[in-house]
Design a protein around this motif. Sequence first.
Motif, PDB file in Angstrom:
ATOM      1  N   UNK A 302       0.855  -1.177   0.000  1.00 16.98           N
ATOM      2  CA  UNK A 302       0.000   0.000   0.000  1.00 16.98           C
ATOM      3  C   UNK A 302       0.895   1.232   0.000  1.00 16.98           C
ATOM      4  N   UNK A 303       0.432   2.277  -0.696  1.00 12.29           N
ATOM      5  CA  UNK A 303       1.193   3.517  -0.767  1.00 12.29           C
ATOM      6  C   UNK A 303       0.750   4.407   0.379  1.00 12.29           C
ATOM      7  N   UNK A 304       1.707   4.811   1.227  1.00 11.46           N
ATOM      8  CA  UNK A 304       1.375   5.578   2.422  1.00 11.46           C
ATOM      9  C   UNK A 304       2.135   6.898   2.407  1.00 11.46           C
ATOM     10  N   UNK A 305       1.482   7.930   2.923  1.00 12.19           N
ATOM     11  CA  UNK A 305       2.030   9.288   2.873  1.00 12.19           C
ATOM     12  C   UNK A 305       1.623  10.053   4.116  1.00 12.19           C
ATOM     13  N   UNK A 306       2.549  10.837   4.639  1.00 11.33           N
ATOM     14  CA  UNK A 306       2.213  11.833   5.656  1.00 11.33           C
ATOM     15  C   UNK A 306       2.676  13.184   5.126  1.00 11.33           C
ATOM     16  N   UNK A 307       1.817  14.195   5.261  1.00 10.15           N
ATOM     17  CA  UNK A 307       2.086  15.529   4.727  1.00 10.15           C
ATOM     18  C   UNK A 307       1.929  16.553   5.832  1.00 10.15           C
ATOM     19  N   UNK A 308       2.976  17.346   6.048  1.00  7.36           N
ATOM     20  CA  UNK A 308       2.871  18.548   6.868  1.00  7.36           C
ATOM     21  C   UNK A 308       2.777  19.721   5.908  1.00  7.36           C
ATOM     22  N   UNK A 309       1.617  20.330   5.806  1.00 12.73           N
ATOM     23  CA  UNK A 309       1.359  21.327   4.760  1.00 12.73           C
ATOM     24  C   UNK A 309       1.417  22.760   5.256  1.00 12.73           C
ATOM     25  N   UNK A 310       1.933  22.946   6.472  1.00  2.81           N
ATOM     26  CA  UNK A 310       2.016  24.291   7.030  1.00  2.81           C
ATOM     27  C   UNK A 310       0.849  24.652   7.916  1.00  2.81           C
ATOM     28  N   UNK A 311      -0.197  23.838   7.859  1.00  2.00           N
ATOM     29  CA  UNK A 311      -1.385  24.064   8.687  1.00  2.00           C
ATOM     30  C   UNK A 311      -1.642  22.897   9.632  1.00  2.00           C
ATOM     31  N   UNK A 328      -1.170  22.234  13.197  1.00  2.00           N
ATOM     32  CA  UNK A 328       0.165  21.734  13.507  1.00  2.00           C
ATOM     33  C   UNK A 328       1.184  22.423  12.620  1.00  2.00           C
ATOM     34  N   UNK A 329       2.225  22.988  13.196  1.00  2.00           N
ATOM     35  CA  UNK A 329       3.308  23.605  12.430  1.00  2.00           C
ATOM     36  C   UNK A 329       4.642  23.092  12.958  1.00  2.00           C
ATOM     37  N   UNK A 330       5.695  23.246  12.143  1.00  2.00           N
ATOM     38  CA  UNK A 330       6.996  22.690  12.475  1.00  2.00           C
ATOM     39  C   UNK A 330       8.098  23.700  12.183  1.00  2.00           C
ATOM     40  N   UNK A 331       9.238  23.495  12.826  1.00  2.00           N
ATOM     41  CA  UNK A 331      10.446  24.266  12.542  1.00  2.00           C
ATOM     42  C   UNK A 331      11.363  23.439  11.650  1.00  2.00           C
ATOM     43  N   UNK A 332      12.234  24.079  10.864  1.00  2.00           N
ATOM     44  CA  UNK A 332      13.163  23.315  10.033  1.00  2.00           C
ATOM     45  C   UNK A 332      14.192  22.588  10.890  1.00  2.00           C
ATOM     46  N   UNK A 333      14.609  21.425  10.440  1.00  2.00           N
ATOM     47  CA  UNK A 333      15.649  20.654  11.127  1.00  2.00           C
ATOM     48  C   UNK A 333      16.613  20.109  10.094  1.00  2.00           C
ATOM     49  N   UNK A 334      17.847  19.868  10.496  1.00  2.00           N
ATOM     50  CA  UNK A 334      18.840  19.210   9.651  1.00  2.00           C
ATOM     51  C   UNK A 334      19.373  18.009  10.415  1.00  2.00           C
ATOM     52  N   UNK A 335      19.263  16.828   9.801  1.00  2.00           N
ATOM     53  CA  UNK A 335      19.580  15.606  10.527  1.00  2.00           C
ATOM     54  C   UNK A 335      19.761  14.449   9.557  1.00  2.00           C
ATOM     55  N   UNK A 336      20.325  13.360  10.036  1.00  2.00           N
ATOM     56  CA  UNK A 336      20.347  12.118   9.283  1.00  2.00           C
ATOM     57  C   UNK A 336      19.048  11.353   9.544  1.00  2.00           C
TER      58      UNK A 336
END
Length: 360
Positions: A302-311, A328-336
């Motif tokens: 099955x094709x699964x997706x999660x999207x954080x669209x800014x809202x 829900x909103x998020x801050x940018x992160x840099x990581x492995x």
Amino acid sequence: MTNQKKFITNKYITLLAFLVILCLILFSVTQKLFFTDQARADHWLATTPQYQYRQKITLNSSLIAGTLPNFPVFISFTDANLRSTASGGFVNPNTFDIVFASAGPGHPTTSLPHERTSYNSLTGAITAWVLIPSLSATTNEIYIYYGNTSIISSQSNPAAVWGPTGANYQGVWHLDELDPCSSLPPPGFLDSTDPTPTGRHGTCFNAPTFATGQLNGARNFIGAAAPSDGINIPSLTLNPIFTYEAWVRPASPNGLTDFRTIVDNTLVVPQQRWFGTNGTALWFFDGTGMGSFNFMTLDSFQHVTVVANGTDVQFYRNGGLISGSPPRTFSPITTTFGIGYTPVDTYLDQYFRGRIDEVR
């Protein structure tokens, strides 16, 4: 990549058409046409010397939602004409002369960027990702060209398909490499080669094995207690608007028990961006869990997706929206990142059990 881009691709309009990814392999291919035919005047690819043969590929327009700019389409079919000349077909012995081009209007002067993921010169079987500049229900035809003895180098250009001038993905992992897990740098294949220009090639541990996938091959994860198996992805920046997507096949008997990781990063909450399954639910976690309910099935891709669209955060399965979260909103992160496991030390029991294919 700007902050308006998502983690994997730059257009979450594709979320409205994930069934396109699933179903655009349903298409028709016309009979072979010779350059000397009357059809040569009909928008034939303008090259010197000319390609001698082409066949039209018509994508199923009923499966295309909206207008999708710079959209990679997966092509897979077998045709005896595409065998090499040594095997009774019309493709050069070096097999480099297979290209794709638009159907007009006018005579296209350049081929469409494509990534050829497999080809069998004995049978004429081919799989490829082709970048369509503007895909819609009315612009749904392309041509495959072959038979040009002047072509002496590969025309496959994955970076043009997936990079900034194309679909603009941060990372793509087909997980279809036939070779065993390896830590060798390119040109040796890694367990999960990334065809984007950034080349964030993954390295694996404890050898997740090759298995049949939804599109070509996949990787099978045993999902045992630590230490199990997984794939490490080099550092990238995850922006406030982002997407994870993959084909997954949770395995019996316990592929849907507790938490199972599809993709995760190495940061702890609130910077963690965990995507996986929780029982039969899709789940996302950054310190606060949120998920869908009772949509996953065992032993089936099955094709699964999660999207954080800014809202908010939205979950999709096989192209359909199945649930959303509170604002829900998020801050940018840099990581492995890790595929098939969570690299955060306190969660080393959350290995995926089953197959994962086409992570982006």
